[in-house]
Design a protein around this motif. Sequence first.
Motif, PDB file in Angstrom:
ATOM      1  N   MET A   1       0.816  -1.217   0.000  1.00 26.41           N
ATOM      2  CA  MET A   1       0.000   0.000   0.000  1.00 26.41           C
ATOM      3  C   MET A   1       0.850   1.269   0.000  1.00 26.41           C
ATOM      4  SD  MET A   1      -2.741  -1.668  -0.059  1.00 26.41           S
ATOM      5  CE  MET A   1      -3.861  -0.276  -0.113  1.00 26.41           C
ATOM      6  N   GLY A   2       2.171   1.123   0.055  1.00 26.64           N
ATOM      7  CA  GLY A   2       3.045   2.279   0.159  1.00 26.64           C
ATOM      8  C   GLY A   2       3.187   3.045  -1.146  1.00 26.64           C
ATOM      9  N   GLY A   3       3.528   4.318  -1.032  1.00 30.96           N
ATOM     10  CA  GLY A   3       3.786   5.139  -2.196  1.00 30.96           C
ATOM     11  C   GLY A   3       2.566   5.878  -2.709  1.00 30.96           C
ATOM     12  N   ASP A   4       2.779   6.683  -3.740  1.00 27.98           N
ATOM     13  CA  ASP A   4       1.688   7.481  -4.305  1.00 27.98           C
ATOM     14  C   ASP A   4       0.681   6.632  -5.073  1.00 27.98           C
ATOM     15  OD1 ASP A   4       3.043   9.645  -3.286  1.00 27.98           O
ATOM     16  OD2 ASP A   4       3.934  10.232  -5.200  1.00 27.98           O
ATOM     17  N   HIS A   5       1.127   5.467  -5.557  1.00 27.44           N
ATOM     18  CA  HIS A   5       0.274   4.659  -6.435  1.00 27.44           C
ATOM     19  C   HIS A   5      -0.053   3.270  -5.875  1.00 27.44           C
ATOM     20  CE1 HIS A   5       1.199   7.830  -9.290  1.00 27.44           C
ATOM     21  NE2 HIS A   5       2.483   7.592  -9.117  1.00 27.44           N
ATOM     22  N   GLY A   6       0.545   2.888  -4.760  1.00 25.84           N
ATOM     23  CA  GLY A   6       0.213   1.628  -4.105  1.00 25.84           C
ATOM     24  C   GLY A   6       0.413   0.405  -4.981  1.00 25.84           C
ATOM     25  N   PRO A   7      -0.515  -0.551  -4.913  1.00 26.20           N
ATOM     26  CA  PRO A   7      -0.361  -1.828  -5.627  1.00 26.20           C
ATOM     27  C   PRO A   7      -0.220  -1.682  -7.141  1.00 26.20           C
ATOM     28  CG  PRO A   7      -2.154  -1.940  -4.036  1.00 26.20           C
ATOM     29  CD  PRO A   7      -1.742  -0.517  -4.100  1.00 26.20           C
ATOM     30  N   ALA A   8      -0.742  -0.603  -7.717  1.00 26.56           N
ATOM     31  CA  ALA A   8      -0.674  -0.411  -9.168  1.00 26.56           C
ATOM     32  C   ALA A   8       0.762  -0.291  -9.666  1.00 26.56           C
ATOM     33  CB  ALA A   8      -1.464   0.843  -9.565  1.00 26.56           C
ATOM     34  N   VAL A   9       1.676   0.120  -8.809  1.00 27.87           N
ATOM     35  CA  VAL A   9       3.090   0.214  -9.149  1.00 27.87           C
ATOM     36  C   VAL A   9       3.887  -0.900  -8.483  1.00 27.87           C
ATOM     37  CG1 VAL A   9       5.167   1.556  -8.590  1.00 27.87           C
ATOM     38  CG2 VAL A   9       3.246   2.650  -9.752  1.00 27.87           C
ATOM     39  N   VAL A  10       3.563  -1.190  -7.219  1.00 25.72           N
ATOM     40  CA  VAL A  10       4.329  -2.152  -6.427  1.00 25.72           C
ATOM     41  C   VAL A  10       4.316  -3.550  -7.046  1.00 25.72           C
ATOM     42  CG1 VAL A  10       4.325  -3.390  -4.223  1.00 25.72           C
ATOM     43  CG2 VAL A  10       4.115  -0.903  -4.249  1.00 25.72           C
TER      44      VAL A  10
ATOM     45  N   LYS B   1       2.426 -14.407  -8.765  1.00 27.42           N
ATOM     46  CA  LYS B   1       1.466 -14.951  -7.808  1.00 27.42           C
ATOM     47  C   LYS B   1       1.896 -16.344  -7.336  1.00 27.42           C
ATOM     48  CE  LYS B   1      -3.470 -15.866  -7.165  1.00 27.42           C
ATOM     49  NZ  LYS B   1      -4.805 -15.869  -7.821  1.00 27.42           N
ATOM     50  N   ALA B   2       2.519 -17.111  -8.231  1.00 26.75           N
ATOM     51  CA  ALA B   2       2.932 -18.480  -7.898  1.00 26.75           C
ATOM     52  C   ALA B   2       4.039 -18.524  -6.857  1.00 26.75           C
ATOM     53  CB  ALA B   2       3.383 -19.203  -9.166  1.00 26.75           C
ATOM     54  N   VAL B   3       4.804 -17.422  -6.724  1.00 23.75           N
ATOM     55  CA  VAL B   3       5.916 -17.411  -5.762  1.00 23.75           C
ATOM     56  C   VAL B   3       5.656 -16.390  -4.647  1.00 23.75           C
ATOM     57  CG1 VAL B   3       7.596 -18.205  -7.459  1.00 23.75           C
ATOM     58  CG2 VAL B   3       7.234 -15.741  -7.132  1.00 23.75           C
ATOM     59  N   SER B   4       4.383 -16.033  -4.452  1.00 28.73           N
ATOM     60  CA  SER B   4       4.047 -14.994  -3.480  1.00 28.73           C
ATOM     61  C   SER B   4       3.022 -15.481  -2.464  1.00 28.73           C
ATOM     62  CB  SER B   4       3.484 -13.752  -4.195  1.00 28.73           C
ATOM     63  OG  SER B   4       4.416 -13.217  -5.096  1.00 28.73           O
ATOM     64  N   ARG B   5       3.045 -14.806  -1.313  1.00 31.53           N
ATOM     65  CA  ARG B   5       2.032 -15.014  -0.291  1.00 31.53           C
ATOM     66  C   ARG B   5       1.437 -13.656   0.037  1.00 31.53           C
ATOM     67  NH1 ARG B   5       2.168 -14.875   5.321  1.00 31.53           N
ATOM     68  NH2 ARG B   5       4.448 -14.721   5.438  1.00 31.53           N
ATOM     69  N   PHE B   6       0.147 -13.611   0.321  1.00 36.09           N
ATOM     70  CA  PHE B   6      -0.515 -12.346   0.628  1.00 36.09           C
ATOM     71  C   PHE B   6      -1.138 -12.392   2.013  1.00 36.09           C
ATOM     72  CE2 PHE B   6      -4.526  -9.946   0.828  1.00 36.09           C
ATOM     73  CZ  PHE B   6      -4.016  -8.659   0.715  1.00 36.09           C
ATOM     74  N   GLU B   7      -1.006 -11.260   2.736  1.00 37.28           N
ATOM     75  CA  GLU B   7      -1.641 -11.139   4.050  1.00 37.28           C
ATOM     76  C   GLU B   7      -2.419  -9.828   4.109  1.00 37.28           C
ATOM     77  OE1 GLU B   7      -0.337 -10.747   8.716  1.00 37.28           O
ATOM     78  OE2 GLU B   7       0.794 -12.134   7.446  1.00 37.28           O
ATOM     79  N   HIS B   8      -3.696  -9.933   4.422  1.00 32.90           N
ATOM     80  CA  HIS B   8      -4.560  -8.752   4.460  1.00 32.90           C
ATOM     81  C   HIS B   8      -4.268  -7.896   5.684  1.00 32.90           C
ATOM     82  CE1 HIS B   8      -8.102  -6.219   4.137  1.00 32.90           C
ATOM     83  NE2 HIS B   8      -8.379  -6.499   5.397  1.00 32.90           N
ATOM     84  N   CYS B   9      -4.262  -6.576   5.483  1.00 34.40           N
ATOM     85  CA  CYS B   9      -4.110  -5.602   6.568  1.00 34.40           C
ATOM     86  C   CYS B   9      -5.170  -4.527   6.387  1.00 34.40           C
ATOM     87  CB  CYS B   9      -2.726  -4.954   6.533  1.00 34.40           C
ATOM     88  SG  CYS B   9      -1.347  -6.114   6.641  1.00 34.40           S
ATOM     89  N   ASP B  10      -5.841  -4.190   7.456  1.00 39.67           N
ATOM     90  CA  ASP B  10      -6.906  -3.188   7.374  1.00 39.67           C
ATOM     91  C   ASP B  10      -6.363  -1.766   7.234  1.00 39.67           C
ATOM     92  OD1 ASP B  10      -9.119  -4.926   7.580  1.00 39.67           O
ATOM     93  OD2 ASP B  10      -8.799  -5.100   9.743  1.00 39.67           O
ATOM     94  N   VAL B  11      -5.172  -1.523   7.792  1.00 37.96           N
ATOM     95  CA  VAL B  11      -4.658  -0.167   7.881  1.00 37.96           C
ATOM     96  C   VAL B  11      -3.514   0.056   6.895  1.00 37.96           C
ATOM     97  CG1 VAL B  11      -3.573   1.541   9.409  1.00 37.96           C
ATOM     98  CG2 VAL B  11      -5.295  -0.040  10.319  1.00 37.96           C
ATOM     99  N   ALA B  12      -3.544   1.200   6.214  1.00 38.82           N
ATOM    100  CA  ALA B  12      -2.450   1.630   5.335  1.00 38.82           C
ATOM    101  C   ALA B  12      -1.947   2.986   5.831  1.00 38.82           C
ATOM    102  CB  ALA B  12      -2.919   1.732   3.891  1.00 38.82           C
ATOM    103  N   VAL B  13      -0.644   3.113   6.026  1.00 37.29           N
ATOM    104  CA  VAL B  13      -0.056   4.378   6.474  1.00 37.29           C
ATOM    105  C   VAL B  13      -0.118   5.378   5.330  1.00 37.29           C
ATOM    106  CG1 VAL B  13       2.061   5.511   7.261  1.00 37.29           C
ATOM    107  CG2 VAL B  13       1.470   3.236   8.121  1.00 37.29           C
ATOM    108  N   ARG B  14      -0.615   6.564   5.599  1.00 39.88           N
ATOM    109  CA  ARG B  14      -0.727   7.596   4.574  1.00 39.88           C
ATOM    110  C   ARG B  14       0.604   8.335   4.414  1.00 39.88           C
ATOM    111  NH1 ARG B  14      -5.803  10.891   6.773  1.00 39.88           N
ATOM    112  NH2 ARG B  14      -4.357  10.883   8.540  1.00 39.88           N
ATOM    113  N   MET B  15       0.801   8.898   3.222  1.00 43.89           N
ATOM    114  CA  MET B  15       2.053   9.585   2.935  1.00 43.89           C
ATOM    115  C   MET B  15       2.233  10.839   3.779  1.00 43.89           C
ATOM    116  SD  MET B  15       3.617   7.676   0.804  1.00 43.89           S
ATOM    117  CE  MET B  15       4.910   8.649   0.028  1.00 43.89           C
TER     118      MET B  15
ATOM    119  N   ASN C   1       5.654   6.412   3.418  1.00 48.18           N
ATOM    120  CA  ASN C   1       6.107   7.563   4.193  1.00 48.18           C
ATOM    121  C   ASN C   1       7.468   7.278   4.846  1.00 48.18           C
ATOM    122  OD1 ASN C   1       6.429   9.201   6.590  1.00 48.18           O
ATOM    123  ND2 ASN C   1       4.272   9.743   6.454  1.00 48.18           N
ATOM    124  N   THR C   2       8.491   8.091   4.501  1.00 50.05           N
ATOM    125  CA  THR C   2       9.859   7.827   4.974  1.00 50.05           C
ATOM    126  C   THR C   2       9.964   7.895   6.488  1.00 50.05           C
ATOM    127  OG1 THR C   2      10.760   8.747   2.927  1.00 50.05           O
ATOM    128  CG2 THR C   2      12.276   8.517   4.778  1.00 50.05           C
ATOM    129  N   GLY C   3       9.412   8.950   7.093  1.00 51.04           N
ATOM    130  CA  GLY C   3       9.497   9.097   8.541  1.00 51.04           C
ATOM    131  C   GLY C   3       8.803   7.970   9.274  1.00 51.04           C
TER     132      GLY C   3
END
Length: 379
Positions: A34-43, A79-93, A130-132
């Motif tokens: 969820m990090g960054g300006d574009h989140g999963p679309a870039v990550v 997807k074949a070499v990945s695992r996903f874990e759901h998180c409710d909270v995303a830190v905002r920039m 968010n770097t800080g």
Amino acid sequence: MVCPPGAREARPTARRHKTTTGSVGLITVSIDAMGGDHGPAVVIPGAAKSLERHPELRFVFFGQEDAVLPILDRYEKLKAVSRFEHCDVAVRMDDKPSQALRNGRWKSSMWKAVEALKAGEADVCVSAGNTGALMAMSKFCLRTMAAIERPAIAAIWPTLRGESIVLDVGATIGADAQQLVDFSVMGAAMARALIEVKRPTVGLLNVGVEEIKGQEEVKEAGRLLREADLPTLDYRGFVEGDDLGQGTVDVVVSEGFSGNIALKTAEGTAKQIAEYLRAAMSRTVLARIGYLLARGAFRRLRDKMDPRKVNGGVFLGLNGIVIKSHGGTDDEGFAAAIDVGYDMVRNALLQKIDTDLDNYHKKHRKFVSDEAAATGNSR
């Protein structure tokens, strides 16, 4: 400007983008999706690109299910070499570090990605968030190494001779002499891991190369490095701002305030030059024709000035490898950040830092003890 004897050989800047062909063990990357300006679309596309270059990578994504899984489903190999874990909270920039810790500790995608590193579920953590907040969570969760008071952020810097390491670029505002020495040792270890030089050259960023110039902390750090004469780094004295782009040394060390200004100034200057060139090439018909005739040269220039190729700041001094990607990067830039993390793990960065710091502090304690004895102050 310092011109040390024995000019450094030029090194290709595209080294990290080569596909792995040798036998390398699996390396697991925990990712704040969820990090960054574009989140999963870039990550996620970025992770897919890095996987193409390094098939031995494995991924653990942390994020919000409805945002991550639809994109991950498009990349079957990833997807074949990945695992996903759901998180409710995303830190905002724009969250303050204290706010991010208060609201995101234990449950945000950023915290979970760092925590996976601490739990041994991952070898490296990458986030464009968010770097800080990332630094605060990393320090709280991973803690600093035993000999380190404050961590540093190290950046890869393109130069006329290849690449250099510059630190600190924003983690520590103000630093005493001992902290600058620790930054030098850690930066040299990173240079050995990333640039793969046996004994990196190190310089302290200063307002002049003369020993009488600069703040007392910088002059004292220079004295300590000269006296230490460490086998893992070659201290070359003070360097100035214009040495950064020339690649005079492999590692440039500064406290975070000056380092961050230098970084932002370089980024702004690169954009300014690019705008000048774009305007000049489109001003007249002859300029456009000239551009067409010189397209190859301009393409190479653009490639050298592309900030995506050197994306990925490394948090040094922690009990784990955390890579900070630029928040506004695209998938190619995020892939480069993962590549940096891959190199840090493959070349045993943490072990190098731990060994080098231990050797330095042992040598420094012995030097202090011997000096005290020689002056009659020992008891």
